[in-house]
Write an enzyme that holds these catalytic residues in place. Structure first.
Site, PDB file in Angstrom:
ATOM      1  N   ILE A  83       3.305  -7.170  -5.135  1.00 31.76           N
ATOM      2  CA  ILE A  83       2.965  -5.856  -4.832  1.00 31.76           C
ATOM      3  C   ILE A  83       3.782  -4.996  -5.983  1.00 31.76           C
ATOM      4  O   ILE A  83       5.089  -4.969  -5.975  1.00 31.76           O
ATOM      5  CB  ILE A  83       3.237  -5.378  -3.511  1.00 31.76           C
ATOM      6  CG1 ILE A  83       2.566  -6.306  -2.528  1.00 31.76           C
ATOM      7  CG2 ILE A  83       2.816  -3.897  -3.491  1.00 31.76           C
ATOM      8  CD1 ILE A  83       1.006  -6.074  -2.581  1.00 31.76           C
ATOM      9  N   HIS A  84       3.276  -4.168  -6.857  1.00 34.78           N
ATOM     10  CA  HIS A  84       4.020  -3.434  -7.667  1.00 34.78           C
ATOM     11  C   HIS A  84       3.418  -1.877  -8.014  1.00 34.78           C
ATOM     12  O   HIS A  84       4.156  -1.168  -8.533  1.00 34.78           O
ATOM     13  CB  HIS A  84       4.097  -3.998  -8.931  1.00 34.78           C
ATOM     14  CG  HIS A  84       3.174  -3.922 -10.035  1.00 34.78           C
ATOM     15  ND1 HIS A  84       2.009  -4.794  -9.819  1.00 34.78           N
ATOM     16  CD2 HIS A  84       2.728  -3.272 -10.979  1.00 34.78           C
ATOM     17  CE1 HIS A  84       1.022  -4.618 -10.888  1.00 34.78           C
ATOM     18  NE2 HIS A  84       1.722  -3.692 -11.569  1.00 34.78           N
ATOM     19  N   ARG A  85       2.081  -1.658  -7.805  1.00 37.17           N
ATOM     20  CA  ARG A  85       1.410  -0.386  -8.460  1.00 37.17           C
ATOM     21  C   ARG A  85       1.893   0.680  -7.420  1.00 37.17           C
ATOM     22  O   ARG A  85       2.221   0.643  -6.351  1.00 37.17           O
ATOM     23  CB  ARG A  85      -0.249  -0.537  -8.349  1.00 37.17           C
ATOM     24  CG  ARG A  85      -0.472  -1.444  -9.161  1.00 37.17           C
ATOM     25  CD  ARG A  85      -2.175  -1.303  -9.195  1.00 37.17           C
ATOM     26  NE  ARG A  85      -2.680  -2.403 -10.364  1.00 37.17           N
ATOM     27  CZ  ARG A  85      -2.654  -1.978 -11.699  1.00 37.17           C
ATOM     28  NH1 ARG A  85      -2.146  -0.798 -12.146  1.00 37.17           N
ATOM     29  NH2 ARG A  85      -3.144  -2.834 -12.414  1.00 37.17           N
TER      30      ARG A  85
END
Length: 360
Positions: free
Chosen positions: A202-204
């Site tokens: 998860i990074h956005r």
């Protein structure tokens, strides 16, 4: 012929690896510029080491900042490099601020721009990546599209000249790396068993920077970990957000949080996973490359063909939908026929051939 290639973020190092190698082997004088958008070792230096990327001729050291500040600083520094080097062409990758700054600097100096991974669209302009890719496509001279869907997106926007469906360079490098890594050794390092864990990334911004969304996703991973082991290499941005939102309490033993992993390790982890949960465009594709089902925690994806092929399911940031989608995918007995959407591992060769032909 002289080309300036501009990279700055983890996905771009991966995409540039084979292209840069083949560009140099063809006799082209390539100048590699690293903007410094990603500067953490596991997000930057390790990729140059693992993928054999040449040492950058320029490291601009821009670092983090707001979108406007970061892009502006890059634009100033890239313009200095281009004014000094006077290349025939600037090569940019993907959809980051480095991509936009490189293309803008070049076009204002009347230097041709080639865009690798052109034509992708999520149709969500809240995403800074969507704004970047649309702007770059409309000022680029040569557009290397990874899929037929991307070509059609460009046609719908009136862009038909200079467009080439070459395939996906990430498919090229993934196939190459998969041949030389030892999946068993990597899984053993992290205490994992083949096809007996779920991999999560998860990074956005829409997930990491919005507390409700990040909490929903994290709670979904916790619930899933009650039945399946979940391995979660945490992006620095996401770890900072988890700490800031006070979400790192009561983590189940079966939800394993790790530091970011290297590219080779990531490829091994993807190959060994039973299922992947992600908001990364690249990881969605890599899941498909290795025939691993994927649940995407976004409302849309640039890789619509994977959803249509029923190898990828969109779940958004709803805890209930994520858990439901993961369990549904794990219970499936068969998946549809695997189709090569991405050029058979020959995209890098096609790109270099077109660049050379265009220079004559």
């Amino acid at each position: 012929m002289k080309i300036v290639s501009i990279v700055g973020a983890r996905p771009q190092f991966i995409k540039a690896a084979l292209v840069s190698k083949k560009v140099r082997e063809s006799g082209v004088n390539e100048i590699l510029v690293h903007t410094g958008q990603h500067y953490d070792f596991n997000m930057s230096d390790v990729f140059f080491e693992e993928l054999g990327l040449p040492k950058p001729d320029y490291n601009l050291g821009i670092g983090s900042g707001s979108h406007g500040e970061q892009t502006g600083k890059m634009l100033i520094e890239i313009e200095k490099v281009l004014s000094k080097e006077k290349p025939d062409m600037v090569l940019v990758y993907g959809d980051t601020n480095s991509t936009l700054a490189g293309a803008l600097a070049a076009v204002k100096l009347h230097i041709q721009v080639a865009h690798i991974e052109a034509g992708l669209r999520s149709f969500n302009k809240r995403m800074p990546e969507e704004v970047n890719r649309v702007l770059v496509d409309h000022i680029a001279d040569i557009l290397f599209a990874p899929t037929e869907v991307a070509v059609k997106n460009l046609e719908n926007e009136g862009i038909k000249s200079g467009v080439y469906n070459v395939g996906d360079v990430m498919f090229d490098i993934s196939l190459k790396i998969a041949k030389v890594i030892d999946v068993k050794t990597t899984l053993s390092k992290f205490g994992l068993e083949n096809k007996n864990y779920i991999l999560a990334t998860i990074h956005r911004a829409d997930n990491a920077d919005i507390k409700e969304n990040l909490e929903n996703i994290f709670e979904a991973l916790k619930e899933i970990s009650s039945e399946y082991k979940v391995f979660f290499p945490v992006h620095p941005r996401t770890r900072n957000a988890l700490t800031r939102f006070n979400l790192l309490n009561n983590i189940p033993n079966n939800l394993v949080l790790s530091e970011p992993v290297s590219y080779k390790e990531m490829i091994a982890l993807e190959q060994g996973a039973k299922l992947i949960v992600t908001d990364s465009g690249g990881v969605q594709k890599e899941a498909y490359f290795f025939k691993v089902p994927c649940v995407t925690v976004r409302e849309e994806t640039e890789w619509a063909e994977l959803v249509e092929a029923k190898w990828n399911k969109l779940a958004g940031a709803s805890k209930e939908k994520i858990v439901e989608s993961v369990l549904e995918e794990l219970e499936r007995k068969r998946y549809p026929k695997w189709i090569d959407f991405y050029g058979g591992g020959k995209a890098s060769e096609r790109i270099v051939r077109i660049l050379l032909n265009g220079s004559k």
